[in-house]
Design an enzyme around this catalytic site. Structure first.
Site, PDB file in Angstrom:
ATOM      1  N   GLY A  12       6.746  14.128   5.939  1.00  0.00           N
ATOM      2  CA  GLY A  12       7.034  15.185   4.974  1.00  0.00           C
ATOM      3  C   GLY A  12       8.455  15.712   4.999  1.00  0.00           C
ATOM      4  N   ASN A  14      10.797  14.818   2.993  1.00  0.00           N
ATOM      5  CA  ASN A  14      11.169  15.077   1.596  1.00  0.00           C
ATOM      6  C   ASN A  14      10.542  16.381   1.100  1.00  0.00           C
ATOM      7  OD1 ASN A  14      12.881  12.949   0.153  1.00  0.00           O
ATOM      8  ND2 ASN A  14      11.491  11.701   1.384  1.00  0.00           N
ATOM      9  N   ILE A  92      -1.049   3.678  -3.980  1.00  0.00           N
ATOM     10  CA  ILE A  92      -0.653   3.366  -5.361  1.00  0.00           C
ATOM     11  C   ILE A  92      -1.705   3.969  -6.295  1.00  0.00           C
ATOM     12  CG2 ILE A  92      -0.264   1.534  -7.050  1.00  0.00           C
ATOM     13  CD1 ILE A  92       0.921  -0.156  -4.831  1.00  0.00           C
ATOM     14  N   LEU A  93      -1.247   4.802  -7.208  1.00  0.00           N
ATOM     15  CA  LEU A  93      -2.179   5.479  -8.123  1.00  0.00           C
ATOM     16  C   LEU A  93      -2.328   4.675  -9.408  1.00  0.00           C
ATOM     17  CD1 LEU A  93      -0.819   9.067  -7.569  1.00  0.00           C
ATOM     18  CD2 LEU A  93      -3.094   8.249  -6.900  1.00  0.00           C
ATOM     19  N   HIS A 109      11.764   6.684  -4.128  1.00  0.00           N
ATOM     20  CA  HIS A 109      11.688   5.358  -3.505  1.00  0.00           C
ATOM     21  C   HIS A 109      12.963   5.143  -2.694  1.00  0.00           C
ATOM     22  CE1 HIS A 109      10.413   1.288  -2.863  1.00  0.00           C
ATOM     23  NE2 HIS A 109      11.643   0.899  -3.146  1.00  0.00           N
TER      24      HIS A 109
HETATM   25  C1  GAR Z   1      10.647   8.241   2.580  1.00  0.00           C
HETATM   26  O1  GAR Z   1      11.712   7.431   2.979  1.00  0.00           O
HETATM   27  C2  GAR Z   1      10.199   7.870   1.177  1.00  0.00           C
HETATM   28  O2  GAR Z   1      11.259   7.521   0.339  1.00  0.00           O
HETATM   29  C3  GAR Z   1       9.331   6.694   1.449  1.00  0.00           C
HETATM   30  O3  GAR Z   1       8.651   6.997   2.641  1.00  0.00           O
HETATM   31  C4  GAR Z   1       9.395   7.934   3.409  1.00  0.00           C
HETATM   32  C5  GAR Z   1       8.535   9.165   3.629  1.00  0.00           C
HETATM   33  O4  GAR Z   1       9.178  10.098   4.463  1.00  0.00           O
HETATM   34  N1  GAR Z   1       8.433   6.445   0.348  1.00  0.00           N
HETATM   35  C6  GAR Z   1       8.028   5.239  -0.007  1.00  0.00           C
HETATM   36  O5  GAR Z   1       8.334   4.220   0.577  1.00  0.00           O
HETATM   37  C7  GAR Z   1       7.115   5.214  -1.225  1.00  0.00           C
HETATM   38  N2  GAR Z   1       7.054   3.905  -1.773  1.00  0.00           N
HETATM   39  P1  GAR Z   1       8.745  11.635   4.476  1.00  0.00           P
HETATM   40  O6  GAR Z   1       7.230  11.705   4.649  1.00  0.00           O
HETATM   41  O7  GAR Z   1       9.456  12.152   5.707  1.00  0.00           O
HETATM   42  O8  GAR Z   1       9.227  12.287   3.219  1.00  0.00           O
END
Ligand code: GAR
Length: 206
Positions: A12, A14, A92-93, A109
């Site tokens: 989490g 992001n 994937i939704l 992404h």
């Molecule tokens: C992030 O790097 C995000 O961009 C990626 O997973 C990580 C999650 O980190 N998402 C994907 O690969 C989706 N296809 P977080 O839980 O610390 O935000």
């Protein structure tokens, strides 16, 4: 003020970057609920610390993908969300979810779409593929979610250097710090100000 629902699976960071930016930059938005598909995801703790409603809704509790997606739809509709952000969400939704929130779902992404994206490209696997290919620039992309994985209209992108001695972990950290945590809040701010228009599948910023 726009109401945001978040879908998460992991750490989490992001989600945290979005929460911090909303406070710091006075973005006219509020994360009102956080749903994880995984028990114990640290993202849920981050929500808890900010007193944000949170829960786990996982696929294995339902008989089909359709029922799972309809449960998510019900959850977010009941909470009147204006925008759903996928913040490290590893499911994937399908159309049962996506069609209910047309142009109201965003994803981040960790690469420059259309490179290193689509089914099978998620998390560290993306950065490993980038290093295996030998590209010298990577980055992150925020896009609207459509039924085709990682192929929806692109909102913002930011490039990040790849260095010879990078490992997937080191590169992931750089992409997060220099790109993801910057452009995701920025895209949400633009959405909250109603400045994103989609014309023929292309996002125009106003
Ligand atoms: C992030 O790097 C995000 O961009 C990626 O997973 C990580 C999650 O980190 N998402 C994907 O690969 C989706 N296809 P977080 O839980 O610390 O935000």
């Amino acid at each position: 003020m726009i109401r945001i629902g978040a879908l998460v699976s992991g750490g989490g960071t992001n989600l945290q970057a979005i929460l911090d930016a909303i406070e710091r930059e006075n973005i006219n938005a509020k994360i009102c609920c956080v749903v994880s598909n995984k028990e114990g995801a640290y993202a849920l703790e981050r929500a808890e610390k900010k007193s944000i409603e949170n829960c786990v809704i996982k696929k294995s509790d339902f008989n089909s993908q359709k029922e799972y997606e309809l449960a998510l739809v019900k959850y977010f509709k009941e909470r009147n969300v204006d925008l759903i952000v996928l913040a490290g969400f590893m499911v994937i939704l399908g159309e049962d979810f996506i069609n209910e929130f047309e142009n109201k779902i965003m994803n981040i992404h960790p690469a420059l779409i259309p490179s290193f994206c689509g089914e099978g490209y998620y998390g560290l696997k993306v950065h490993k593929a980038v290093l295996d290919y030998g590209v010298k620039l990577t980055g992150a992309t925020v896009h609207f979610v459509t039924a085709e994985c990682d192929a929806g209209p692109i909102i913002l992108q930011k490039a990040v250097d790849v260095f010879d001695d990078d490992t997937p972990e080191v590169l992931q950290k750089r992409v997060m710090e220099e790109a993801e945590w910057v452009i995701y809040p920025e895209a949400i701010k633009l959405f909250s100000e109603n400045r994103l228009k989609i014309e023929n599948g292309i996002v125009k910023r106003r």
